[in-house]
Design a protein around this motif. Structure first.
Motif, PDB file in Angstrom:
ATOM      1  N   ALA A  34       5.785  -4.727  -1.384  1.00 16.01           N
ATOM      2  CA  ALA A  34       5.218  -3.323  -1.318  1.00 16.01           C
ATOM      3  C   ALA A  34       6.577  -2.714  -0.548  1.00 16.01           C
ATOM      4  CB  ALA A  34       5.200  -2.880  -1.689  1.00 16.01           C
ATOM      5  N   PRO A  35       8.059  -2.263  -0.699  1.00 19.54           N
ATOM      6  CA  PRO A  35       8.477  -2.115  -2.131  1.00 19.54           C
ATOM      7  C   PRO A  35       8.798  -3.812  -1.977  1.00 19.54           C
ATOM      8  CG  PRO A  35      10.062  -1.949   0.225  1.00 19.54           C
ATOM      9  CD  PRO A  35       8.996  -1.604   0.124  1.00 19.54           C
ATOM     10  N   ASP A  62       6.132   0.792   9.599  1.00 21.57           N
ATOM     11  CA  ASP A  62       7.941   0.223   9.710  1.00 21.57           C
ATOM     12  C   ASP A  62       8.043  -0.624  10.972  1.00 21.57           C
ATOM     13  OD1 ASP A  62      10.547   2.259   9.891  1.00 21.57           O
ATOM     14  OD2 ASP A  62      10.130   0.208   8.706  1.00 21.57           O
ATOM     15  N   LEU A  68      -4.799  -0.557   2.385  1.00 23.39           N
ATOM     16  CA  LEU A  68      -3.275  -1.289   2.156  1.00 23.39           C
ATOM     17  C   LEU A  68      -1.689   0.262   2.115  1.00 23.39           C
ATOM     18  CD1 LEU A  68      -1.718  -2.836  -0.509  1.00 23.39           C
ATOM     19  CD2 LEU A  68      -1.788  -0.804  -1.690  1.00 23.39           C
ATOM     20  N   ILE A  69      -3.407   1.415   2.003  1.00 21.93           N
ATOM     21  CA  ILE A  69      -1.784   2.469   2.433  1.00 21.93           C
ATOM     22  C   ILE A  69      -1.501   2.138   3.961  1.00 21.93           C
ATOM     23  CG2 ILE A  69      -1.330   4.964   3.205  1.00 21.93           C
ATOM     24  CD1 ILE A  69      -3.333   5.128   1.175  1.00 21.93           C
ATOM     25  N   HIS A  70      -2.439   1.865   4.960  1.00 22.80           N
ATOM     26  CA  HIS A  70      -2.498   1.514   6.625  1.00 22.80           C
ATOM     27  C   HIS A  70      -0.545   0.878   6.493  1.00 22.80           C
ATOM     28  CE1 HIS A  70      -2.931   1.624  10.777  1.00 22.80           C
ATOM     29  NE2 HIS A  70      -2.067   0.093  10.614  1.00 22.80           N
ATOM     30  N   LEU A 106      -8.504   0.420   0.252  1.00 17.77           N
ATOM     31  CA  LEU A 106      -7.027   1.530  -0.236  1.00 17.77           C
ATOM     32  C   LEU A 106      -6.230   1.876   1.024  1.00 17.77           C
ATOM     33  CD1 LEU A 106      -8.204   3.606  -3.401  1.00 17.77           C
ATOM     34  CD2 LEU A 106      -6.471   2.213  -2.959  1.00 17.77           C
ATOM     35  N   LEU A 107      -7.506   2.312   2.041  1.00 19.08           N
ATOM     36  CA  LEU A 107      -6.973   2.733   3.257  1.00 19.08           C
ATOM     37  C   LEU A 107      -5.998   2.019   4.071  1.00 19.08           C
ATOM     38  CD1 LEU A 107      -9.882   4.183   5.048  1.00 19.08           C
ATOM     39  CD2 LEU A 107      -8.104   5.286   4.176  1.00 19.08           C
ATOM     40  N   TYR A 134      -4.780  10.741   3.173  1.00 19.49           N
ATOM     41  CA  TYR A 134      -4.395   9.671   3.909  1.00 19.49           C
ATOM     42  C   TYR A 134      -3.445   9.113   4.061  1.00 19.49           C
ATOM     43  CZ  TYR A 134      -3.131   5.889   7.344  1.00 19.49           C
ATOM     44  OH  TYR A 134      -2.981   4.874   8.563  1.00 19.49           O
ATOM     45  N   VAL A 148       1.010  -0.450   4.305  1.00 19.21           N
ATOM     46  CA  VAL A 148       2.634   0.020   3.787  1.00 19.21           C
ATOM     47  C   VAL A 148       3.708   0.985   3.968  1.00 19.21           C
ATOM     48  CG1 VAL A 148       3.141   1.535   1.287  1.00 19.21           C
ATOM     49  CG2 VAL A 148       1.797  -0.416   1.076  1.00 19.21           C
ATOM     50  N   SER A 149       2.692   1.804   5.491  1.00 20.02           N
ATOM     51  CA  SER A 149       3.139   3.309   5.980  1.00 20.02           C
ATOM     52  C   SER A 149       3.896   2.471   7.034  1.00 20.02           C
ATOM     53  CB  SER A 149       2.443   4.221   5.882  1.00 20.02           C
ATOM     54  OG  SER A 149       1.194   3.565   6.836  1.00 20.02           O
ATOM     55  N   GLN A 199       9.472   2.715  -8.353  1.00 18.87           N
ATOM     56  CA  GLN A 199       8.218   2.644  -8.137  1.00 18.87           C
ATOM     57  C   GLN A 199       8.137   3.897  -8.785  1.00 18.87           C
ATOM     58  OE1 GLN A 199       9.169   3.307  -4.286  1.00 18.87           O
ATOM     59  NE2 GLN A 199       8.481   1.584  -3.283  1.00 18.87           N
ATOM     60  N   VAL A 249      -8.798   9.340   1.609  1.00 18.48           N
ATOM     61  CA  VAL A 249      -8.403   8.544   1.165  1.00 18.48           C
ATOM     62  C   VAL A 249      -7.072   8.500   0.809  1.00 18.48           C
ATOM     63  CG1 VAL A 249      -7.947   6.385  -0.105  1.00 18.48           C
ATOM     64  CG2 VAL A 249     -10.006   6.910   0.697  1.00 18.48           C
ATOM     65  N   PHE A 252       5.139  -4.349   4.806  1.00 23.94           N
ATOM     66  CA  PHE A 252       4.741  -5.132   3.647  1.00 23.94           C
ATOM     67  C   PHE A 252       6.197  -5.456   3.329  1.00 23.94           C
ATOM     68  CE2 PHE A 252       0.408  -6.149   2.476  1.00 23.94           C
ATOM     69  CZ  PHE A 252       0.524  -6.282   1.425  1.00 23.94           C
ATOM     70  N   ALA A 273      10.556  -2.523   5.689  1.00 20.51           N
ATOM     71  CA  ALA A 273       8.855  -2.171   5.870  1.00 20.51           C
ATOM     72  C   ALA A 273       8.402  -3.458   6.129  1.00 20.51           C
ATOM     73  CB  ALA A 273       8.986  -2.044   4.357  1.00 20.51           C
ATOM     74  N   THR A 312       5.352   5.547   0.986  1.00 24.27           N
ATOM     75  CA  THR A 312       3.846   5.594   1.172  1.00 24.27           C
ATOM     76  C   THR A 312       3.317   5.415   0.027  1.00 24.27           C
ATOM     77  OG1 THR A 312       3.695   6.101   3.313  1.00 24.27           O
ATOM     78  CG2 THR A 312       1.333   4.699   2.347  1.00 24.27           C
ATOM     79  N   ARG A 367       5.157   3.224  -2.811  1.00 19.96           N
ATOM     80  CA  ARG A 367       4.928   1.747  -2.012  1.00 19.96           C
ATOM     81  C   ARG A 367       3.492   0.828  -2.854  1.00 19.96           C
ATOM     82  NH1 ARG A 367       6.894   0.726   3.705  1.00 19.96           N
ATOM     83  NH2 ARG A 367       9.363   0.966   3.016  1.00 19.96           N
ATOM     84  N   VAL A 368       3.259   1.750  -2.820  1.00 18.39           N
ATOM     85  CA  VAL A 368       0.925   1.538  -2.609  1.00 18.39           C
ATOM     86  C   VAL A 368       0.962   1.228  -4.361  1.00 18.39           C
ATOM     87  CG1 VAL A 368      -1.341   2.317  -3.193  1.00 18.39           C
ATOM     88  CG2 VAL A 368       0.299   3.109  -0.519  1.00 18.39           C
ATOM     89  N   GLU A 406       3.287   0.253  -5.995  1.00 16.01           N
ATOM     90  CA  GLU A 406       3.783  -0.759  -6.161  1.00 16.01           C
ATOM     91  C   GLU A 406       3.076  -1.822  -6.646  1.00 16.01           C
ATOM     92  OE1 GLU A 406       8.323  -2.456  -5.464  1.00 16.01           O
ATOM     93  OE2 GLU A 406       7.567  -1.122  -4.145  1.00 16.01           O
ATOM     94  N   PHE A 407       2.268  -2.083  -5.483  1.00 12.83           N
ATOM     95  CA  PHE A 407       1.407  -2.941  -5.187  1.00 12.83           C
ATOM     96  C   PHE A 407      -0.082  -3.056  -6.368  1.00 12.83           C
ATOM     97  CE2 PHE A 407      -0.055  -6.482  -2.626  1.00 12.83           C
ATOM     98  CZ  PHE A 407      -1.827  -6.219  -2.735  1.00 12.83           C
ATOM     99  N   PHE A 419      -8.347   1.875  -8.909  1.00 12.84           N
ATOM    100  CA  PHE A 419      -6.788   2.121  -8.282  1.00 12.84           C
ATOM    101  C   PHE A 419      -5.641   2.809  -9.261  1.00 12.84           C
ATOM    102  CE2 PHE A 419      -8.189  -0.156  -5.216  1.00 12.84           C
ATOM    103  CZ  PHE A 419      -7.741  -2.058  -6.012  1.00 12.84           C
ATOM    104  N   GLN A 467       1.191   9.671   4.774  1.00  9.45           N
ATOM    105  CA  GLN A 467       2.050   9.367   5.645  1.00  9.45           C
ATOM    106  C   GLN A 467       2.881   9.336   4.459  1.00  9.45           C
ATOM    107  OE1 GLN A 467       2.407   6.873   7.341  1.00  9.45           O
ATOM    108  NE2 GLN A 467       0.240   6.916   8.194  1.00  9.45           N
TER     109      GLN A 467
END
Lengths: 394, 473, 369
Positions: free
Chosen positions: B440-441, B429, B422-424, B419-420, C131, B426-427, C10, C128, B436, B434, C139, C142-143, C145-146, C276, C135
């Motif tokens: 996503a998007p 740029d 993924l968040i990283h 998850l960490l 974080y 996705v954020s 989203q 987590v 990812f 983006a 974010t 998007r998360v 969405e995935f 998730f 963001q």
């Protein structure tokens, strides 16, 4: 110094809580992997005898280096079932009991007759144990079964499982719906469950792995004997192997059905692959009739006829098969009715119907005895094997 | 003027001062002999000056005008300041200083030593051009020009670095590339204040948007065909003097699974190979963590025969699984680094010793279990599949992180790590795109070139995530 | 501060994952216990009521276009009372987050890792989520969405592989329930999860182009249908008898997956995918709490609020209820009334006050003329 540097120590402190996770860490070598569990009542006390059969990894490893000869070790405890095995086992076993992979559970007949509710609660209550395993009832003294090495399959638990699964695929005498969870479900609804009975062939247990050097495979081995009938959580009777066949057929619990017929004095063996069964409970006035319709496509396995193979012969075989099904099923139902066993689950079917009238009927616990059962079966021969017509003697 | 220039140059041994004419006024040539083309100097500067210049006139300005008009040179420049003269001389030009005049003439006679065009070292392909960039900016520009004969192909020159004065060039096709991207890149490059730029990676570090990220947000490549392909999709390339590596921006995560080979092979093979690369990435990143968490925490996930086999293997191994994994992976990293630094002659010995020592002997000595060796080997080999070398390094960082998380708290730790990550991702740029995307998007129309490689007949729209000006190819 | 925005798709996925997040673990078992084989009908009417409430919130949001609920409080009720009610909402989101965190910890320690203290799960997971919250909403969108397709895929795989145990008789007799009694008995189903979607009142202003009406409604409707489907499948595969006695019936279903004697006991991996969904729920409620506090006190950096909130939420998670049984007890008795305050009464109050004020202003302006 970048801005927001204060976030770093906070993250580090939080991450240090990760260290608490290792309380759940178990090394593989610290585990005693259980393959088979046996339960018996202990004489006349309220304690039980628990047998845990633990796998010895080096005995069945496929690696280089001489494997040890013993593939399993059996540990016997005399405790109340409710006690955690974490309480009793560390006295003897130097490793943690790991029961997630056990294949079968064997209960002795006398324990089955006294009721398995406690065992079922015990097994379902903790996620490390599961109820998705086969339940078997043992005819022989349970210590003889637990303390024996059997040939061919190094793990007895797995061998029991294979026996059940092969039988269900080949002959239909046992169905795979003989797991503990099936007992749980039928327990509360009042339906009947049937579990296989196993026995031990031989006078005493084969405790020594030298037994594996003997060529005789049948002696000192476990064999399937028939079925144990459970009402709620108690064993109330036995079924023979033949009767098991009919029970499975009438309750949609099997995949195959094998039957030998006698036609024109010679034997013919047929096997069905997918049997469709339709049950319908109808009320005609005050009389309850259960219609059972069986549709099967049969394969001809063994044909020892002296007459040539024609469609007339096939019609004869089909008719004989239908008749056999109807006759034997009725006989089975009559026999069990006399013993007080509702093998078709009619009382349960009454509960499933909607309406006040049906509710009234369902209240009467013995109503099922007065239900007339009408069985009709239809089948068609599909495949005939390699011989179109059998060899003649002269 | 001449003296001021010479003083600024601090006469090192290759600075040459050549007086051409001595009377009535001095005309001198100043150049750095190690970086000028001596032949050109002789033929086209010295000889005309000495032979063909008309008789000395009294007017220095007349001589200057003659030099300006009649001396053949590809590039002629007039310089009035000492700074400009010094810069010109250091760039390989030849300075003609006429006594009494404050303006000097700079003629282009530079010749720097260069390497011939050879195969790219880090990116090989079986089919396709085998040319790679060299360290010379002009040659690199010509390699791109010969592939893209479009008048809208634009090269923007930016000089960065006080001391090295490195020329870098921003390349884009003005009818395709998005204006904001180009502006952002150019303005960022122009605002860099540093003393040296020796490699394009220096620029990468200045250009990228987040400081702490194991993932590169700019693509680097040595192949002109790759640069050309990306330019045609609306991306911007940055070439730097002194390095064969070009940078491409913007970039997404999924570009790191793309090789130029994908476009030179058939679509079906390319798609399957791309899935293989994504699978290798997942293998490389998750295998050690998964193995440790399953073997130490959730043994019920293993099928019974495998569990028994592993239990038998691990009898007598002194370390817990986590330490074993850590040890093996560290040793493997050491081996890998040693293999890189080792002189080529001795390289063979290291690989043999490494395989023997780590593999066989450690198992035979009972230090590690066989299963662990297999896990580490699979991880390492899967790591090498990454087409981009810096991505391979990112994978190694992440696999260690996951190993730690899994070793401490099992599958839950692995989940949190995922998850960490993924968040990283996705954020992040990359210059307005983006990182990812297009997952996503979700931009469904761009999926035809991300997880699969659609046949070229179906790829008639441009990828939307880079916002090109032109919508169709 | 919040210049990032999420798309309509989203938003829909966020609403969907949020509503299902923890409800899909906890609700089916309880429903089957109370309503037996007709339990799959309950989410349908709760979803209907939830949709009515959703329309009500959407109307409120449309009236104060571009403002989150906290900002609406400040606008309508003025600085002092508005801050008070805004703080109430912030507390509500913090309480929600602590429930979610506690559910996660309970689940993990009851099923997969029994010996780890649940605080370890709480803190790591909250870290987590912090974080993600720092963001920003883009974010988070998007998360989700995935992740949401992955969750959906895993669910489908589990149901498909267990379909062999399906038995239609487990549903008979159908429609035996007493409707009114069942509505009263199961009213907490309306509270959790449907009233909890009022948290999205904070997120409406962040949707791109203001297109939040359709995704929100679609999300609520679809998640109620999904809950009903999940309950339906649980009854069909596990049966009323077992499902009503188990704490986590979904987990038992996954535990009994058996693919040819080879792939067994995959419950640990499938559970990871379900977590998730819990992650999305926690992140959204945590984000709403942080955003509420930031908007109330004009704080620009979310990290300043988010990090201290970790400790607060983890602490409340531990001390709110001592065990699952207490939590279920509180849930049955008080949850509906408690959440009614935030999802119905305060919005009604806001509308009433704004209407009164408007009339007052109109009368005032008429008088002055």
């Amino acid at each position: 110094m970048p801005p927001a540097i204060w976030k770093l120590p906070v993250v580090v402190i939080l991450a240090s809580f990760l260290l608490a996770g290792c309380w759940d860490m178990k090394e593989i070598n610290q585990l005693a992997i259980v393959n088979l569990i046996g339960v018996d009542t202990h004489k006349n006390t309220d304690k039980q005898e628990l047998y845990y059969q633990v796998i010895n990894p080096k005995g069945i490893a496929t690696q280089a280096g001489a494997p040890e000869k013993a593939t399993v070790y059996t540990y016997r405890f005399i405790e109340r079932l409710g006690d955690q095995f974490e309480d009793i086992s560390p006295d003897v076993i130097p490793r943690q009991l790991f029961t997630q992979h056990y294949q079968a559970i064997v209960v002795s007949e006398r324990y089955a007759k006294s009721g398995l509710r406690e065992l079922l609660n015990f097994k379902e209550g903790h996620p490390e144990r599961g109820t998705n395993v086969y339940l078997l009832v043992s005819d022989a003294p349970i210590d003889r079964i637990m303390d024996s090495f059997i040939p061919l399959e190094p793990l007895p638990g797995r061998s029991m499982r294979s026996i059940i699964e092969n039988q269900s695929e080949m002959t239909g005498r046992i169905s795979t719906h003989t797991r503990m969870k099936d007992l749980i479900e039928n327990m509360e609804t009042g339906q009947i469950s049937v579990f296989p009975i196993i026995t031990y062939i031989g006078e005493k247990s084969s405790e020594n792995s030298n037994r594996l050097e003997h060529i005789q495979g049948t002696n000192g081995n476990i064999a399937l004997l028939g079925g144990a009938l459970f009402i709620h959580d108690r064993m109330v009777g036995k079924l023979t192997k033949d009767e098991m066949k009919w029970y499975n057929l009438l309750n949609r619990k099997h995949e195959r059905f094998l039957e030998t017929l006698v036609i024109n004095g010679e034997s013919v063996q047929v096997k069905t692959l997918n049997t469709r069964l339709m049950k319908k409970l109808e009320l005609h006035g005050e009389e309850l009739i259960l219609h059972i319709q069986i549709f099967a496509n049969t394969n001809l396995i063994f044909n020892d006829q002296k007459v040539p193979t024609t469609t007339t012969l096939f019609n004869q075989i089909e008719a004989e098969f239908n008749q056999r099904i109807q006759k034997e099923s009725q006989r089975f139902i009559e026999d069990s009715r006399k013993k007080g066993w509702d093998v078709l689950g009619i009382q349960y079917l009454l509960h499933l119907k909607k309406g006040a009238q049906w509710k009234r009927l369902a209240e009467d616990k013995d109503r099922w005895k007065k239900v007339k059962v009408v069985i009709s079966s239809h089948n068609k021969i599909e495949t005939i094997g390699s011989l179109i017509s059998p060899y003649k003697g002269e | 003027m001449l003296d001021a220039v010479l003083q600024k140059l601090s006469l090192s041994m290759d600075v040459a001062v050549y007086p051409v004419v001595s009377s009535p006024y001095k005309i001198s040539l100043v150049y750095v002999s190690s970086i000028v083309d001596k032949n050109q100097l002789l033929q086209f500067v010295i000889r005309p000056l000495t032979e063909h210049m008309p008789c000395v006139t009294d007017d220095p300005a007349e001589s200057f005008r003659w030099c300006n008009e009649y001396l053949p040179a590809a590039e002629k420049q007039q310089a009035s300041s000492v700074q400009a003269c010094v810069e010109g001389i250091l760039a390989g030009k030849c300075l003609i200083a006429i006594d009494g005049l404050s303006t000097c003439l700079l003629l282009d006679t530079a010749k720097f030593p260069t390497r011939a065009i050879s195969e790219p070292t880090a990116e090989t392909s079986i089919r396709g051009p085998q040319e790679g960039f060299t360290e010379e900016l002009e040659i690199n520009i010509s390699l791109i020009r010969k592939r893209l004969r479009d008048p809208r192909l634009h090269f923007e020159k930016i000089i960065i670095g006080h001391t090295t004065k490195t020329t870098s060039s921003v390349v884009y096709i003005s009818s395709i590339a998005a204006d904001e991207t180009v502006d952002k890149i150019c303005s960022r490059l122009r605002s860099i204040q540093t003393d040296s730029v020796l490699e394009s990676s220096y620029l990468e570090e200045w250009l990228q948007e987040t400081i702490w990220s194991p993932f590169p947000t700019l693509l680097n490549t040595e192949r002109p065909d790759v640069v050309t392909a990306h330019l045609l999709e609306g991306k911007v390339a940055i070439l730097t003097e002194g390095t064969p590596t070009a940078i491409l921006a913007p970039m997404t995560f999924f570009q790191m699974f793309v090789t130029p080979e994908d476009y030179y092979q058939r679509a079906e093979f390319a798609t399957l190979l791309r899935w293989l690369r994504i699978l290798s990435f997942l293998l490389a990143v998750f295998t050690p963590g998964l193995y440790i968490s399953i073997v130490s925490f959730n043994q019920e996930l293993l099928p019974t025969p495998l569990l028994i086999s592993l239990a038998a293997q691990r009898e007598g191994v002194p370390f817990p699984a986590f330490l074993e994994a850590l040890l093996m992976m560290t040793i493997f990293e050491v081996l890998r680094e040693a293999g890189l630094r080792m002189p080529r002659i001795a390289g063979q010995a290291i690989s043999i010793v490494g395989a023997l020592v780590v593999g066989e002997a450690a198992v035979a000595a009972g230090l590690v279990s066989t299963g662990m060796v297999i896990v580490v080997s699979v991880t390492a080999i899967a790591n090498f599949v990454a087409p981009n070398y810096s991505f391979g390094i990112s994978q190694r960082i992440i696999q260690f992180l996951f190993l730690f998380l899994a070793g401490f708290i099992g599958l839950f730790g692995l989940l949190c790590g995922f998850l960490l990550l993924l968040i990283h991702l996705v954020s992040l740029d990359s210059f307005g795109t983006a990182y990812f995307a297009p997952l996503a998007p979700t931009v469904l129309s761009d999926w035809k070139d991300t997880l699969v490689r659609a046949p070229k007949k179906w790829m008639h729209t441009m990828p939307r995530i880079f916002r090109p000006k032109r919508k169709v190819r | 501060m919040e210049s990032k925005s999420i798309t309509a798709w989203q938003m829909f996925l966020l609403v969907f994952s949020y509503t299902l997040g923890t409800a899909i673990f906890l609700r089916p078992g309880e429903l089957i216990f109370t309503t037996k084989q007709d339990a799959w009908l309950v989410p349908l009417w709760c979803g209907l009521a939830g949709t009515v409430l959703a329309i009500f919130w959407l109307l409120l949001a449309r009236k104060f276009h571009g403002q989150s609920i906290v900002q609406i409080c400040l606008t309508v009720l003025g600085k002092k009372a508005g801050t008070l009610f805004g703080l109430l909402y912030a507390w509500y989101f913090i309480h929600l987050s602590s429930w979610v965190v506690r559910n996660l910890g309970d689940f993990m320690s009851a099923t997969i890792m029994p010996r780890t203290p649940i605080t370890a799960f709480h803190l790591l997971f909250l870290l987590v989520c912090t974080y993600a919250v720092i963001q920003g909403i883009r974010t988070i969108g998007r998360v989700s969405e995935f992740l949401t397709p992955l969750i959906f895929l895993t669910f489908s795989l589990v149901w498909i592989t267990r379909g062999g145990d399906w038995n239609f008789e487990r549903f008979l007799p159908v429609f035996e329930l007493n409707l009114w009694k069942s509505i009263i008995e199961n009213r907490q189903m309306l509270a959790f999860p449907f009233m909890e979607t009022s948290a999205f009142l904070m997120i409406f202003p962040l949707v791109h182009d203001g297109k939040y009406v359709k995704p929100f409604l679609k999300g609520v409707v679809l998640s109620s249908l999904t809950l009903s489907l999940v309950t339906f499948l649980t009854i069909g595969i596990l049966g009323v008898v077992r499902a009503s006695h188990l704490t986590y019936p979904l987990f038992t279903i996954a535990k009994e997956i058996d693919f040819g004697n080879f792939i067994q006991h995959v419950e640990a991996t499938t559970t990871m995918f379900w977590i998730f969904a819990i992650f999305v729920k926690l992140t959204v409620s945590f984000y709403c709490a942080t955003l509420a506090l930031c908007q109330l006190f004009h704080i620009q950096q979310r990290g300043v609020v988010a990090f201290p909130l970790i400790w607060l939420i983890a602490g409340i998670a531990l001390s709110d209820h001592a065990n699952v049984v207490e939590m279920m007890d509180w849930d049955h008795k008080y949850d509906f009334a408690y959440q009614l305050l935030y999802s119905l009464f305060i919005p009604l109050l806001l509308i009433a006050v704004s209407w009164v004020r408007r009339n007052h202003v109109r009368h005032g302006s008429e008088e002055s003329v």
